[in-house]
Write an enzyme that holds these catalytic residues in place. Structure first.
Site, PDB file in Angstrom:
ATOM      1  N   SER A 162       0.852  -1.202   0.000  1.00  0.00           N
ATOM      2  CA  SER A 162       0.000   0.000   0.000  1.00  0.00           C
ATOM      3  C   SER A 162       0.881   1.244   0.000  1.00  0.00           C
ATOM      4  O   SER A 162       2.065   1.179   0.351  1.00  0.00           O
ATOM      5  CB  SER A 162      -0.853  -0.034   1.273  1.00  0.00           C
ATOM      6  OG  SER A 162      -1.302   1.248   1.629  1.00  0.00           O
ATOM      7  N   TYR A 175      -2.842   0.108  10.155  1.00  0.00           N
ATOM      8  CA  TYR A 175      -2.748  -0.303   8.748  1.00  0.00           C
ATOM      9  C   TYR A 175      -1.380   0.068   8.175  1.00  0.00           C
ATOM     10  O   TYR A 175      -0.746  -0.736   7.490  1.00  0.00           O
ATOM     11  CB  TYR A 175      -3.881   0.373   7.977  1.00  0.00           C
ATOM     12  CG  TYR A 175      -4.010  -0.040   6.536  1.00  0.00           C
ATOM     13  CD1 TYR A 175      -4.423  -1.328   6.194  1.00  0.00           C
ATOM     14  CD2 TYR A 175      -3.749   0.862   5.500  1.00  0.00           C
ATOM     15  CE1 TYR A 175      -4.564  -1.702   4.862  1.00  0.00           C
ATOM     16  CE2 TYR A 175      -3.890   0.497   4.174  1.00  0.00           C
ATOM     17  CZ  TYR A 175      -4.303  -0.787   3.863  1.00  0.00           C
ATOM     18  OH  TYR A 175      -4.438  -1.158   2.542  1.00  0.00           O
TER      19      TYR A 175
HETATM   20  N1  NAD Z   1      -8.531  -0.273  -1.670  1.00  0.00           N
HETATM   21  C1  NAD Z   1      -7.360   0.332  -1.655  1.00  0.00           C
HETATM   22  O1  NAD Z   1      -7.251   1.546  -1.901  1.00  0.00           O
HETATM   23  C2  NAD Z   1      -6.127  -0.440  -1.333  1.00  0.00           C
HETATM   24  C3  NAD Z   1      -4.904   0.217  -1.439  1.00  0.00           C
HETATM   25  C4  NAD Z   1      -3.746  -0.472  -1.127  1.00  0.00           C
HETATM   26  C5  NAD Z   1      -3.802  -1.796  -0.746  1.00  0.00           C
HETATM   27  N2  NAD Z   1      -5.017  -2.419  -0.659  1.00  0.00           N
HETATM   28  C6  NAD Z   1      -5.004  -3.820  -0.237  1.00  0.00           C
HETATM   29  O2  NAD Z   1      -5.603  -4.629  -1.226  1.00  0.00           O
HETATM   30  C7  NAD Z   1      -6.111  -5.819  -0.611  1.00  0.00           C
HETATM   31  C8  NAD Z   1      -7.565  -6.030  -1.046  1.00  0.00           C
HETATM   32  O3  NAD Z   1      -8.357  -5.033  -0.433  1.00  0.00           O
HETATM   33  P1  NAD Z   1      -9.660  -4.373  -1.053  1.00  0.00           P
HETATM   34  O4  NAD Z   1      -9.447  -2.906  -0.974  1.00  0.00           O
HETATM   35  O5  NAD Z   1     -10.057  -5.006  -2.333  1.00  0.00           O
HETATM   36  O6  NAD Z   1     -10.690  -4.705   0.111  1.00  0.00           O
HETATM   37  P2  NAD Z   1     -12.046  -5.540   0.157  1.00  0.00           P
HETATM   38  O7  NAD Z   1     -12.590  -5.267   1.514  1.00  0.00           O
HETATM   39  O8  NAD Z   1     -12.902  -5.242  -1.016  1.00  0.00           O
HETATM   40  O9  NAD Z   1     -11.534  -7.044   0.064  1.00  0.00           O
HETATM   41  C9  NAD Z   1     -10.903  -7.705   1.137  1.00  0.00           C
HETATM   42  C10 NAD Z   1     -11.474  -9.110   1.216  1.00  0.00           C
HETATM   43  O10 NAD Z   1     -10.752  -9.831   2.217  1.00  0.00           O
HETATM   44  C11 NAD Z   1     -11.669 -10.676   2.879  1.00  0.00           C
HETATM   45  N3  NAD Z   1     -11.176 -11.041   4.203  1.00  0.00           N
HETATM   46  C12 NAD Z   1     -11.150 -10.252   5.316  1.00  0.00           C
HETATM   47  N4  NAD Z   1     -10.688 -10.957   6.352  1.00  0.00           N
HETATM   48  C13 NAD Z   1     -10.407 -12.205   5.904  1.00  0.00           C
HETATM   49  C14 NAD Z   1      -9.910 -13.377   6.521  1.00  0.00           C
HETATM   50  N5  NAD Z   1      -9.601 -13.405   7.826  1.00  0.00           N
HETATM   51  N6  NAD Z   1      -9.751 -14.483   5.764  1.00  0.00           N
HETATM   52  C15 NAD Z   1     -10.060 -14.474   4.447  1.00  0.00           C
HETATM   53  N7  NAD Z   1     -10.552 -13.395   3.812  1.00  0.00           N
HETATM   54  C16 NAD Z   1     -10.714 -12.265   4.528  1.00  0.00           C
HETATM   55  C17 NAD Z   1     -12.940  -9.843   2.977  1.00  0.00           C
HETATM   56  O11 NAD Z   1     -14.087 -10.661   3.221  1.00  0.00           O
HETATM   57  C18 NAD Z   1     -12.947  -9.136   1.628  1.00  0.00           C
HETATM   58  O12 NAD Z   1     -13.730  -9.841   0.679  1.00  0.00           O
HETATM   59  C19 NAD Z   1      -5.920  -5.614   0.900  1.00  0.00           C
HETATM   60  O13 NAD Z   1      -4.716  -6.200   1.319  1.00  0.00           O
HETATM   61  C20 NAD Z   1      -5.805  -4.108   1.025  1.00  0.00           C
HETATM   62  O14 NAD Z   1      -5.118  -3.713   2.175  1.00  0.00           O
HETATM   63  C21 NAD Z   1      -6.173  -1.771  -0.947  1.00  0.00           C
END
Ligand code: NAD
Length: 279
Positions: A162, A175
């Site tokens: 991130s 985070y």
């Molecule tokens: N959205 C952003 O701007 C952004 C930026 C940088 C990094 N990320 C990273 O990208 C990745 C995906 O995130 P996203 O934004 O698509 O979020 P999201 O909430 O849409 O998806 C995350 C998924 O992880 C699942 N999850 C949560 N806890 C879990 C567990 N214990 N076991 C299995 N599954 C679990 C949730 O049910 C969800 O479907 C994450 O690591 C997030 O930190 C996101």
């Protein structure tokens, strides 16, 4: 973008979510067989159903990345369905707004207002949960799935970092710390698993509105919060990311003929956010 992933079997955690779910759909469109994993069974089923509706091959597995037993069960299901796997994408992760300060900097107002989260209100168990989900939720599946990756052709691991990993973002202390740890874990795994020929890289997305950050990025009416506007003002391309913005890099990393010597990196996809300190 299209690459040939017909020799790939991908295990993707968090694939019921927005970013990793889109990864699963695009990898399957390129021919990969996909194990769609999420703690939310319905969400995992939905992604797998979309892949199958597009003519691809996918199984949905409900599992918890924080439980080694659960991941070991999941691993057995992948082997039973596909015979093995050669890509692990650690897509599960995210923040929790309840362990994010309401304001960027310490203020007495936040300390005095019971509706605000001040430095003193940061809840320790919740803090641990966010660090756990991102850090241990990457380590545990990796520990379990390296067992099969070590037997596979062109094995690799892709982690989710991130913008908060390079310098800490305001408010999201747990985070930011967890994502900094992901960069370190990515390097450590690269070195430790090098003798097995397993490549390990991380994608560092900019800002994308998804399930885990919706409460911080958008108001209840769907409009952008002042924090989101600040992100856009700080992003040279002047917009938030869309899930498809990550797909070029993802497919490039998955295609060993294109990226077979790229190893141990954390690659930003951020519209230029990192290029400026904002002043
Ligand atoms: N959205 C952003 O701007 C952004 C930026 C940088 C990094 N990320 C990273 O990208 C990745 C995906 O995130 P996203 O934004 O698509 O979020 P999201 O909430 O849409 O998806 C995350 C998924 O992880 C699942 N999850 C949560 N806890 C879990 C567990 N214990 N076991 C299995 N599954 C679990 C949730 O049910 C969800 O479907 C994450 O690591 C997030 O930190 C996101």
């Amino acid at each position: 973008m299209k690459v040939d992933l017909s020799d790939k079997i991908a295990v993707i955690t968090g694939a019921g979510g927005i970013l990793a779910g889109n990864f699963a759909v695009h990898m399957a469109k390129c021919g990969a067989k996909v194990a769609v994993m999420d703690i939310d069974q319905a969400a995992a089923e939905k992604t797998a159903a979309e892949i199958r509706a597009n003519g691809g091959e996918a199984i949905a597995i409900a599992c918890d990345v924080l439980s080694k037993e659960s991941m070991e069960e999941a691993e057995k299901k992948v082997v039973a369905a596909f015979g093995g796997y050669n890509i692990l994408v650690n897509g599960a992760g995210g923040n929790n707004i309840k362990v994010s300060t309401t304001e960027d900097k310490f203020s007495q107002k936040a300390v005095d207002d019971p509706d605000m989260i001040s430095f003193f209100d940061l809840d320790i168990p919740l803090f641990r949960r966010v660090v756990d989900l991102n850090l241990m939720g990457t380590f545990i599946p990796t520990q379990v799935f390296v067992k099969g990756l070590r037997k596979a052709e062109h094995p690799q691991i892709i982690n989710m970092s991130s913008m908060s990993s390079y310098t800490a973002l305001t408010r999201v202390v747990a985070y930011s710390n967890a994502k900094a740890a992901i960069n370190s874990l990515t390097q450590w795994l690269t070195v430790h698993l090098g003798p097995l020929g397993i490549r390990v890289n991380a994608i560092a997305p900019g800002f994308f509105v998804t399930k885990q950050n919706k409460a911080m990025m958008t108001n209840p009416d769907g409009s952008l919060t002042p924090r989101s506007q600040k992100v856009i003002d700080h992003t040279p391309l002047g917009r938030m990311g869309e899930p498809d913005d990550l797909i070029g890099l993802l497919l490039f990393l998955c295609d060993h003929t294109a990226s077979g010597y790229i190893n141990g990196t954390v690659i930003p996809v951020d519209g230029g956010f990192m290029a400026t300190p904002g002043v």
